[in-house]
Design a protein around this motif. Sequence first.
Motif, PDB file in Angstrom:
ATOM      1  N   LEU A   1      -6.160   2.865   3.338  1.00  0.00           N
ATOM      2  CA  LEU A   1      -5.405   2.822   2.086  1.00  0.00           C
ATOM      3  C   LEU A   1      -6.335   3.139   0.921  1.00  0.00           C
ATOM      4  O   LEU A   1      -5.974   3.866  -0.008  1.00  0.00           O
TER       5      LEU A   1
ATOM      6  N   MET B   1      -5.234  10.333  -4.018  1.00  0.00           N
ATOM      7  CA  MET B   1      -4.081  10.602  -4.877  1.00  0.00           C
ATOM      8  C   MET B   1      -4.376  10.397  -6.346  1.00  0.00           C
ATOM      9  O   MET B   1      -3.844  11.101  -7.195  1.00  0.00           O
ATOM     10  N   ASN B   2      -5.199   9.425  -6.686  1.00  0.00           N
ATOM     11  CA  ASN B   2      -5.434   9.149  -8.096  1.00  0.00           C
ATOM     12  C   ASN B   2      -6.696   8.302  -8.260  1.00  0.00           C
ATOM     13  O   ASN B   2      -6.630   7.074  -8.264  1.00  0.00           O
TER      14      ASN B   2
ATOM     15  N   ALA C   1       7.139  14.503  -2.803  1.00  0.00           N
ATOM     16  CA  ALA C   1       6.950  13.669  -3.985  1.00  0.00           C
ATOM     17  C   ALA C   1       6.492  14.517  -5.174  1.00  0.00           C
ATOM     18  O   ALA C   1       5.697  15.427  -5.026  1.00  0.00           O
ATOM     19  N   ARG C   2       7.035  14.224  -6.325  1.00  0.00           N
ATOM     20  CA  ARG C   2       6.564  14.883  -7.533  1.00  0.00           C
ATOM     21  C   ARG C   2       5.188  14.353  -7.879  1.00  0.00           C
ATOM     22  O   ARG C   2       4.891  13.180  -7.682  1.00  0.00           O
TER      23      ARG C   2
ATOM     24  N   GLU D   1      -0.075   5.748 -14.006  1.00  0.00           N
ATOM     25  CA  GLU D   1      -1.189   5.964 -13.070  1.00  0.00           C
ATOM     26  C   GLU D   1      -0.827   5.531 -11.653  1.00  0.00           C
ATOM     27  O   GLU D   1      -1.482   4.696 -11.049  1.00  0.00           O
ATOM     28  N   ILE D   2       0.223   6.119 -11.127  1.00  0.00           N
ATOM     29  CA  ILE D   2       0.649   5.733  -9.784  1.00  0.00           C
ATOM     30  C   ILE D   2      -0.018   6.615  -8.738  1.00  0.00           C
ATOM     31  O   ILE D   2      -0.579   7.645  -9.045  1.00  0.00           O
ATOM     32  N   PHE D   3       0.058   6.168  -7.468  1.00  0.00           N
ATOM     33  CA  PHE D   3      -0.354   6.996  -6.329  1.00  0.00           C
ATOM     34  C   PHE D   3       0.918   7.654  -5.813  1.00  0.00           C
ATOM     35  O   PHE D   3       1.680   7.042  -5.069  1.00  0.00           O
ATOM     36  N   HIS D   4       1.157   8.921  -6.196  1.00  0.00           N
ATOM     37  CA  HIS D   4       2.495   9.476  -6.005  1.00  0.00           C
ATOM     38  C   HIS D   4       2.916   9.602  -4.548  1.00  0.00           C
ATOM     39  O   HIS D   4       4.088   9.635  -4.250  1.00  0.00           O
ATOM     40  N   GLY D   5       1.962   9.678  -3.628  1.00  0.00           N
ATOM     41  CA  GLY D   5       2.344   9.886  -2.232  1.00  0.00           C
ATOM     42  C   GLY D   5       2.499   8.600  -1.425  1.00  0.00           C
ATOM     43  O   GLY D   5       2.978   8.638  -0.302  1.00  0.00           O
ATOM     44  N   LEU D   6       2.085   7.459  -1.969  1.00  0.00           N
ATOM     45  CA  LEU D   6       2.207   6.207  -1.227  1.00  0.00           C
ATOM     46  C   LEU D   6       3.631   5.676  -1.356  1.00  0.00           C
ATOM     47  O   LEU D   6       4.304   5.918  -2.351  1.00  0.00           O
TER      48      LEU D   6
ATOM     49  N   SER E   1      -1.860  -1.819  -2.310  1.00  0.00           N
ATOM     50  CA  SER E   1      -3.089  -1.334  -2.938  1.00  0.00           C
ATOM     51  C   SER E   1      -3.474  -2.204  -4.130  1.00  0.00           C
ATOM     52  O   SER E   1      -4.643  -2.360  -4.433  1.00  0.00           O
TER      53      SER E   1
ATOM     54  N   PRO F   1       8.572   7.024  -1.121  1.00  0.00           N
ATOM     55  CA  PRO F   1       7.356   7.428  -1.833  1.00  0.00           C
ATOM     56  C   PRO F   1       7.524   7.231  -3.338  1.00  0.00           C
ATOM     57  O   PRO F   1       8.599   7.518  -3.882  1.00  0.00           O
TER      58      PRO F   1
ATOM     59  N   GLY G   1       6.433   8.831  -5.752  1.00  0.00           N
ATOM     60  CA  GLY G   1       6.666  10.067  -6.499  1.00  0.00           C
ATOM     61  C   GLY G   1       8.135  10.417  -6.642  1.00  0.00           C
ATOM     62  O   GLY G   1       8.492  11.274  -7.432  1.00  0.00           O
TER      63      GLY G   1
ATOM     64  N   ARG H   1       9.328   3.518 -11.517  1.00  0.00           N
ATOM     65  CA  ARG H   1       7.869   3.704 -11.496  1.00  0.00           C
ATOM     66  C   ARG H   1       7.165   2.649 -12.328  1.00  0.00           C
ATOM     67  O   ARG H   1       6.120   2.137 -11.948  1.00  0.00           O
TER      68      ARG H   1
ATOM     69  N   ARG I   1       2.137  -3.545  -9.131  1.00  0.00           N
ATOM     70  CA  ARG I   1       0.806  -3.385  -8.559  1.00  0.00           C
ATOM     71  C   ARG I   1      -0.195  -4.272  -9.288  1.00  0.00           C
ATOM     72  O   ARG I   1      -1.030  -4.916  -8.667  1.00  0.00           O
TER      73      ARG I   1
END
Lengths: 303, 248
Positions: free
Chosen positions: A177, A184-185, A300-301, B106-111, B119, B151, B153, B160, B167
């Motif tokens: 993770l 991703m960021n 995902a965007r 400031e997200i993790f778009h693919g999680l 996280s 996801p 994203g 969001r 988080r």
Amino acid sequence: MDFGFIFITAITLACIYGTLAIGISITWSSLGLVNMAYGFTFSAAGFGAWYVGRLAQDLPLVADYPLLLGAIVIAAGIVTGALVGVMVCALAFIPIHDKPEFTVRGLIATLAISLIGTQVLLYMFGPRAKPLPTLFGDWKVSFGDIVITADKGGSIMASIVLLTLTLRWMTHSRRGLEIRAMMMNPHAASLVGIGVRRTGFYVMALTGGLAGLASVLLSQTYFVSPFAGLTPLIKGLSVALCGGLGSVQGAVIAAVILGFNEALTASFLGGQYVLITQFLLIIAIILVRPRGIAGILDRAREA
Amino acid sequence: MTVSQEQVARGEPILSVNGLSAGYGPMRVIHDLDLIIHPGERVGIVGLNGHGKSTLFLAIAGLTGWQRGSIKLSGHEVGGTRSQGPGRHTHKVVRRGLALMPQGDEIFHGLTVEEHLDSGAFTPKAWRERATRKEGVLQVFPPLRKLMQTPVGRLSGGERRMVSLGRGLMADASLFLVDEPSLGLAPKIGKSVMEALFAIELGSSAMVIAEQNVALLEGRVDRIIGMHVGKLKGEASASLAQHNRREA
């Protein structure tokens, strides 16, 4: 024309290139580092495997079980690769990762490590190519026209099993993770308490291990030599680009496409045309999908 | 609830900022700023765009271009003078108990939402308790329960924001810094997000909310501090602020 042979060759190449490309892709998207030392990691891991294999083959138990020797050689390659990865991280990532123009500096630093490292390998082991022992024994399976020989079958199995384990680890563990969050960021990753430097070591050890695996598997077909890493680096980079940097699925699909391209080109046109058709194919894909194959996959965007 | 004198006397402050200046390159955004936050407090910082609210939060997390001055988090010095390396020590500050919910999510778009919440509990102690913490976050933001496997994203702006705030809440933090939680959301959704933040039991932790819209904070926080051109200007307990407004 023997399509069974082409098919199996293509799948074998796809597995090996996929392993390399996933390593490059993960490094780029999590650390922002184009790892030009990946080719050096590849050849160093090959030498590590060769050296350990030579030491181990005289041991009493190993001499009786050739498969045990194979396992030892694969493990040695992966461990050497991981160690070299950690070294590259310590030299080329830690000192400069938060300085300006890191992408270019990182590229140059890893290129320097690659050039110096290759010369060190040349100095230590000499220019002669070294063969690795046969890893997967001597057997054959045939499904109709398709004959799977031990080296190809073993390579496919080993890379699929180890890649699956790696990817499962990445989706199911805290460390995984951590790496995916970094991919991703990175900014948000530091906000949840992920230390960039420490993650850098994990990432480089993981990707170095993948390079080591690919190196050992590929040297069932080619030999281990100081310059052996250059072509795999170029191919790994181009597969990673074609799949879309940062996407594991994209890299796998691109590896399959380019593996088939290589096997088909080699048998219809001849081995010297492989790079030509490969780059034409990559250019075509990038023209249609600038973000690579991942551009189609991504649901995902961003941002 | 206001902080009584004995509470102040009993515990040391969670956050004590002294002489903090910070900025980016040649630009200085925060000027010699002092701020003290006590346990159990919910504080609002109000100021216009570009007057340094976000920079103050980023400086506490060590994410500005440069900074100097003392920042004590639960008694540990996490500030000091720094001219480069933004973010290099942020993870250590987070481990000391800071949760920053940044502007722009400031997200993790693919999680997935669930992985995203996990996280947030990255520090070892929070990680062991992540199941109970997740339940707590779902109670604050019930709409997330149905979205756990989606996801991030693919979520809407309001969802969001909930994920981003959730988080932060997953962390084992003593100080929550929330940067403009209603920004960019439809007024109704923004208001419900704010309500959720006000409803959280702080216990011995503290929460600082930066906001442009005073009306959203009035009467709901213990103190409101104004921020103007990189300095803190004027402070009012929430009840007083409300009183003045009624008079006017």
